[in-house]
Structures are given as structure tokens and as C-alpha cells.
Design an enzyme around this catalytic site. Structure first.
Site, mmCIF file in Angstrom:
data_model
loop_
_atom_site.group_PDB
_atom_site.id
_atom_site.type_symbol
_atom_site.label_atom_id
_atom_site.label_comp_id
_atom_site.label_asym_id
_atom_site.label_seq_id
_atom_site.Cartn_x
_atom_site.Cartn_y
_atom_site.Cartn_z
ATOM 1 C CB THR A 84 -0.947 0.004 1.215
ATOM 2 O OG1 THR A 84 -0.199 -0.340 2.392
ATOM 3 C CG2 THR A 84 -2.077 -0.987 1.047
ATOM 4 C CG ASN A 230 -8.845 -8.036 3.562
ATOM 5 O OD1 ASN A 230 -8.649 -7.211 2.670
ATOM 6 N ND2 ASN A 230 -8.572 -7.787 4.827
ATOM 7 C CG HIS A 366 -54.808 -19.263 -18.284
ATOM 8 N ND1 HIS A 366 -55.173 -19.361 -16.972
ATOM 9 C CD2 HIS A 366 -55.843 -18.652 -18.922
ATOM 10 C CE1 HIS A 366 -56.379 -18.839 -16.814
ATOM 11 N NE2 HIS A 366 -56.801 -18.392 -17.977
ATOM 12 C CE1 TYR A 369 -41.062 -15.743 -25.741
ATOM 13 C CE2 TYR A 369 -41.519 -16.451 -27.996
ATOM 14 C CZ TYR A 369 -40.759 -15.725 -27.088
ATOM 15 O OH TYR A 369 -39.700 -14.982 -27.525
HETATM 16 C C1 UD1 Z 1 -4.698 -2.777 5.249
HETATM 17 C C2 UD1 Z 1 -3.750 -2.089 6.261
HETATM 18 C C3 UD1 Z 1 -4.178 -2.482 7.657
HETATM 19 C C4 UD1 Z 1 -5.610 -2.058 7.915
HETATM 20 C C5 UD1 Z 1 -6.536 -2.657 6.849
HETATM 21 C C6 UD1 Z 1 -7.907 -2.023 6.977
HETATM 22 C C7 UD1 Z 1 -1.578 -1.910 5.160
HETATM 23 C C8 UD1 Z 1 -0.211 -2.434 5.057
HETATM 24 N N1 UD1 Z 1 -2.396 -2.530 5.998
HETATM 25 O O1 UD1 Z 1 -4.553 -4.174 5.392
HETATM 26 O O2 UD1 Z 1 -3.342 -1.825 8.619
HETATM 27 O O3 UD1 Z 1 -6.012 -2.492 9.206
HETATM 28 O O4 UD1 Z 1 -6.041 -2.372 5.509
HETATM 29 O O5 UD1 Z 1 -8.826 -2.659 6.142
HETATM 30 O O6 UD1 Z 1 -1.884 -0.927 4.513
HETATM 31 N N2 UD1 Z 1 -3.467 -2.308 -2.682
HETATM 32 C C9 UD1 Z 1 -2.854 -1.678 -3.747
HETATM 33 N N3 UD1 Z 1 -1.577 -2.008 -4.068
HETATM 34 C C10 UD1 Z 1 -0.865 -2.917 -3.349
HETATM 35 C C11 UD1 Z 1 -1.484 -3.534 -2.250
HETATM 36 C C12 UD1 Z 1 -2.791 -3.211 -1.951
HETATM 37 O O7 UD1 Z 1 -3.455 -0.840 -4.416
HETATM 38 O O8 UD1 Z 1 0.309 -3.145 -3.694
HETATM 39 C C13 UD1 Z 1 -4.854 -1.933 -2.351
HETATM 40 C C14 UD1 Z 1 -5.827 -3.121 -2.347
HETATM 41 O O9 UD1 Z 1 -6.430 -3.301 -3.616
HETATM 42 C C15 UD1 Z 1 -6.834 -2.722 -1.267
HETATM 43 C C16 UD1 Z 1 -6.047 -1.786 -0.359
HETATM 44 O O10 UD1 Z 1 -4.881 -1.435 -1.046
HETATM 45 O O11 UD1 Z 1 -7.942 -2.026 -1.821
HETATM 46 C C17 UD1 Z 1 -5.682 -2.460 0.958
HETATM 47 O O12 UD1 Z 1 -4.956 -3.644 0.704
HETATM 48 P P1 UD1 Z 1 -5.270 -4.980 1.490
HETATM 49 O O13 UD1 Z 1 -4.381 -6.034 0.956
HETATM 50 O O14 UD1 Z 1 -6.700 -5.240 1.543
HETATM 51 O O15 UD1 Z 1 -4.725 -4.567 2.958
HETATM 52 P P2 UD1 Z 1 -5.149 -5.221 4.341
HETATM 53 O O16 UD1 Z 1 -4.407 -6.482 4.541
HETATM 54 O O17 UD1 Z 1 -6.615 -5.278 4.445
HETATM 55 MG MG MG Z 2 -8.098 -5.048 3.053
#
Ligand code: UD1
Ligand code: MG
Length: 490
Positions: A84, A230, A366, A369
Site C-alpha cells: 500500500t 478481504n 395462462h 409465449y
Molecule cells: C490494510 C492495512 C491495515 C488495515 C486494513 C484495513 C496496510 C499495510 N495494511 O490491510 O493496517 O487495518 O487495511 O482494512 O496498509 N493495494 C494496492 N496495491 C498494493 C497492495 C494493496 O493498491 O500493492 C490496495 C488493495 O487493492 C486494497 C487496499 O490497497 O484495496 C488495501 O490492501 P489490502 O491487501 O486489503 O490490505 P489489508 O491487509 O486489508
Molecule cells: Mg483489506
């Protein structure tokens, strides 16, 4: 105004691996709306410029947003899903406002007031970064945990969380942040991959800000508004919450749900006051139901308009169609493909209407079609009537004018026109146009052979004797049968 100083980044590039479908979870519908449209529409409502980070199945996500949002948005491609923190870093050339709100794309139940309140607290405290936190009682260690102790504040991700080290009663991180753009510019490159997942965690920014002695705001929101999705189980739970909210809303508008716990309703629908919805009914996106309608059990109304006082009997499907006021449809009827049923029409059991118009006060009660048909008003369609609209290559139209009476078990071979006030005889196959005020009969003529029964019985008895006598001579056995057949043909 919020939009002058704030821009948004929505993270939507992830692989959705915990969904186990191979498809991006962000296209998955929640109460009929793809998950990614929830943050998209909320930001549109708040008039905040938005950038979506897309990667995995990006075309799918871009199409959903482009087809459903009117405000222009930016799309940034994150080629490899490195976390993220990396996703946010991919957007840095677009940071041009004082603050940036960052939203995970998988938090669909968040409401605009949370963003507004977070922003107000963030600005009031002159914070470098502010984040939404909540309480979560699940024991599965999902979510990043917000750890606050004598060393300051940090987020520890689920994979790095050790019960023996940290207090398990801590808050969770909701994945909704507002940061000063200046802070982001200075610190986004400080995020590293020293963690269990070896990813760039956006959440590291909190510890970075803390170490720099910058102000950090945590803003509490109820868990049901910030649930992250998730897994399918989490989607199911979030959808139940959303659906309950919708049902409560419509109840307040005067709609009765007979078995509220097993009704499926989507967002983007309307239901008029005084309407009753039976158990197991599905009312899907794009549907507009008028006042004082009754939709009985196990029926589906999908992207269709029902005017006032319509009665839908059980197990009926209405899809992409319009039903006029006071009409009665079903049970077990199927109205679809841009059909238009006008005022006071009655469509009964086992009737399918496809791409057809049925005029005022007409009946098809009744087993029929009606496909590619234009049927006038006060027309009666007899039981078992079929429009033969398809010749194997093309579809053809059947036109039935006002006050026509189609007898039972008619086969109407299109293209065909049946004039005003005309009748067709029961059991007819109608292949030629019928002029107005006419009776069309298109069936084999019946002939009665009076007193023929005795003769017939004698013949049949003769046949059975022949069968007994010739039991062992099978070649002769068929002779009397052949003879009898000849007589019948005469
Ligand atoms: C994330 C948070 C976590 C929080 C939770 C809340 C991080 C590291 N963790 O975890 O602290 O409690 O959300 O729901 O941020 N995404 C990208 N690119 C990437 C990875 C992810 O765009 O490289 C997007 C995903 O599509 C998603 C969002 O980021 O929409 C969050 O990613 P996700 O893998 O769901 O993170 P969590 O494990 O839920
Ligand atoms: Mg998530």
C-alpha cells in the site's frame, strides 16, 4: 470547502488473493453495486478530486468507475503490487493540494461524515497524518493494530503482530488516512520492506511521523462503518449490514417487508409508500416500484419500473421492463427484455413476455409465449398461445390490434398482423395477416363419422384375434393392422 485543500487517493490495485476467485474483489457487488464504486461515489458526493491506483485487472475497475461516475478521475497504474505504501508513492506526481485523503478501496461502508470529521480534526491539530481507528473484537488478528505506549504510536500489521509482545485490546487501523502533502513528500521514500510480508506498508508512515515528533490524530469510528473486506465472509457480513440499513430506510418511508430478514434489496432502487414486499423477494439495482404495490413471495424485480398499485404474484421475474399501474402479473410469469406492460393488464401463470408491448386492459392469463409482439388494448390472448417469432435466423414481429380475441392454443407465425376486433379460432395456426373485424380459422376441419364406434370395435377385436392366432408367425401379424390404418386414412 473540503475540496479546495484536499485530494483523494484510492488504493485499488491489489490482487485480492484472499478472495480466492482469481478476480479483483473490488468489482464484486455489495447490494448490487461494485465495491469500488462505494468510495468513488462518496468522493464524488464530497466533490474531492480523486486518483485511483489500479493494477490487477485494471481495465475492469476503470470501466466500472468511468461508466458510473460523472466527475473525471485519474487512474495511475501500479505495475507490481509491492504494498500500500508503494501504491501511494506511485501517485506522487499528482499531489497538488495541501492535504491528501488516502482510502483503501475495500472499505465500502465508510460514510462522508467520517472523512469530514477526520479532516476537521486533522486540520485543528495541525497533524502530519491522521487516521481512523476502531475497536474489533474478532480473534483472527486481521487488521493492522494501533499500538500506543511509552515509545509513541505505531501500526503493527497482522502478520507482524505477536500477542506476547503487544496488548491485544488495542484499536485497529481502518485504512483511512489524511496526511499533509508536505509530510508525504518528505517521508514516502522512508518506507521500507522490513516486515513479515516484505511489502511497502503505508502504515509505516505513522511510526515515521511519531519518530519525527510530528502530531498524529487518531479518530474513532464505529466498526460497522469501517469494515475492510478481504474475504467472502467479510463481504457477506458487510452486505447484511448494508441491506439492513436499506430495509430500515425503506420501512421509514412506509414500505412493509413481510419477512425482512430474507429479502434482498440493492442500493439504487426506489419503493413507494404503502407497498408490501413478501418473503424471499429480490429487488435489484435500477428498479423503481410505485406506491401501494404488492410483490408477493419469491419474485424478482430487476432493473424495472412498476407504477402504482401493481400486484406481482409469487415466483415472478420482471427484468429490464415496465409495468403500468393496476396491472397484475404472475404467479410464475417472466417479463423481460424491454417489455412494456400497460395499465390494468393481467398476465397470468406460466406466461413469458419478451421484448413486447401489451396495451391497456389486455389479458394473457395462462401459458403463453409473447415475443417481439405489439399487442393493443383490450386484447385477449387465449391459453397456450405462442408467437413464433424466430425463423432460425431472424426475429419477426407479431402485431395484434385493439379488441382482438386470440383463441386458445394458437400458433401465430410472425411476421403477422391481426386486425382490430378480429377473432382467431381455438387451435389455429395463423400464418396470414387477418383483416379487421374478421374470424380466422387455421386448423384441420373436424369430421364426425356417425355410428362408427361399433365398426371400429369389431375391427379392433378382429385385430386382437389375428394377433393371438399368429403369435408364432410374426411376419403375418401386421397384416390386419395395415388394413385398419388404410380405413382410418379414408
Ligand atoms: C490494510 C492495512 C491495515 C488495515 C486494513 C484495513 C496496510 C499495510 N495494511 O490491510 O493496517 O487495518 O487495511 O482494512 O496498509 N493495494 C494496492 N496495491 C498494493 C497492495 C494493496 O493498491 O500493492 C490496495 C488493495 O487493492 C486494497 C487496499 O490497497 O484495496 C488495501 O490492501 P489490502 O491487501 O486489503 O490490505 P489489508 O491487509 O486489508
Ligand atoms: Mg483489506
Amino acid at each position: 470547502m473540503l475540496s479546495n485543500k484536499l485530494q483523494a487517493i484510492v488504493l485499488a490495485a491489489g490482487k485480492s488473493s484472499r478472495f480466492n476467485t482469481g478476480n479483483t474483489k473490488l468489482a464484486e457487488p455489495l447490494c448490487g453495486r461494485p465495491m469500488i464504486l462505494y468510495p468513488a461515489k462518496m468522493l464524488e458526493e464530497l466533490c474531492i478530486d480523486s486518483t485511483f491506483v489500479v493494477g490487477y485487472q485494471k481495465e475492469k475497475i476503470e470501466d466500472i468507475i468511468k461508466n458510473n461516475c460523472s466527475n473525471p478521475v485519474h487512474f495511475i497504474h501500479q505495475e507490481k503490487q509491492l504494498g500500500t505504501g508503494h501504491a501511494v508513492a506511485c501517485t506522487q506526481h499528482l499531489w497538488n493540494k495541501e492535504h491528501v485523503v488516502i482510502l483503501n478501496g475495500d472499505v465500502p461502508l465508510v460514510t462522508p461524515d467520517i472523512i469530514e470529521n477526520l479532516y476537521n480534526e486533522h486540520v485543528k491539530a495541525n497533524a502530519a497524518i491522521s487516521l481512523v481507528v476502531s475497536h474489533y473484537t474478532g480473534t483472527d488478528h486481521a487488521y493492522g493494530r494501533v499500538i500506543q505506549d511509552q515509545d509513541g504510536i505505531k501500526i503493527v500489521e497482522a502478520k507482524d503482530f505477536k500477542e506476547e509482545v503487544y496488548d491485544t485490546k488495542c484499536c485497529i487501523n481502518a485504512g483511512i488516512y489524511i496526511a499533509k502533502t508536505e509530510f508525504l513528500k518528505n517521508c514516502i521514500d522512508k518506507i521500507n520492506t522490513k516486515n513479515a510480508a516484505k511489502e511497502f506498508y503505508l502504515t509505516s508512515l505513522v511510526e515515521i511521523a511519531c519518530k519525527k515528533d510530528l502530531d498524529i490524530v487518531t479518530f474513532y469510528a464505529p466498526y460497522d462503518k469501517i469494515r475492510g473486506i478481504n474475504t467472502f465472509e467479510e463481504l457477506w457480513a458487510a452486505e447484511q449490514i448494508k441491506r439492513s440499513q436499506l430495509i430500515r430506510y425503506w420501512m421509514k418511508q412506509g414500505v412493509r417487508f413481510q419477512v425482512a430478514q430474507n429479502i434482498h434489496i440493492d442500493v439504487d432502487i426506489e419503493i413507494g409508500a404503502g407497498t408490501t414486499i413478501g418473503g424471499g423477494v429480490h429487488i435489484l439495482s435500477g428498479s423503481k416500484i410505485g406506491k401501494h404495490c404488492t410483490i408477493r413471495k419469491f419474485s424478482t424485480i430487476d432493473n424495472s419500473v412498476l407504477k402504482d398499485n401493481v400486484e406481482i404474484f409469487p415466483n415472478t421475474i420482471v427484468r429490464d421492463s415496465q409495468i403500468g399501474k393496476n396491472a397484475k402479473i404472475g404467479p410464475f410469469a417472466h417479463i423481460h427484455s424491454q417489455s412494456k406492460i400497460e395499465e390494468g393488464v393481467e398476465i397470468g401463470n406460466f406466461v413469458e413476455v419478451k421484448q413486447s408491448t401489451i396495451g391497456k386492459q389486455s389479458f394473457a392469463k395462462h401459458l403463453a409465449y409473447l415475443g417481439n409482439a405489439e399487442i393493443g388494448s383490450h386484447v385477449n390472448i387465449g391459453a397456450g398461445t405462442i408467437t413464433c417469432n424466430y425463423d432460425g435466423i431472424h426475429k419477426h414481429q407479431t402485431i395484434i390490434k385493439n379488441n382482438a380475441f386470440i383463441g386458445s392454443n394458437n400458433t401465430l407465425v410472425a411476421p403477422l398482423s391481426i386486425g382490430q376486433n378480429s377473432f382467431t379460432a381455438a387451435g389455429s395456426t395463423i400464418t396470414e395477416d387477418v383483416p379487421e373485424n374478421s374470424l380466422a380459422i387455421g386448423r384441420a376441419k373436424q369430421s364426425n363419422k356417425e355410428n362408427y364406434v361399433q365398426k371400429l370395435l369389431e375391427k379392433l377385436q378382429g385385430r386382437s384375434q389375428a394377433i393371438t392366432v399368429n403369435k408364432s408367425q410374426e411376419s403375418c401379424e401386421t397384416l390386419p393392422l395395415k388394413k385398419e390404418k388404410k380405413e382410418q386414412e379414408l
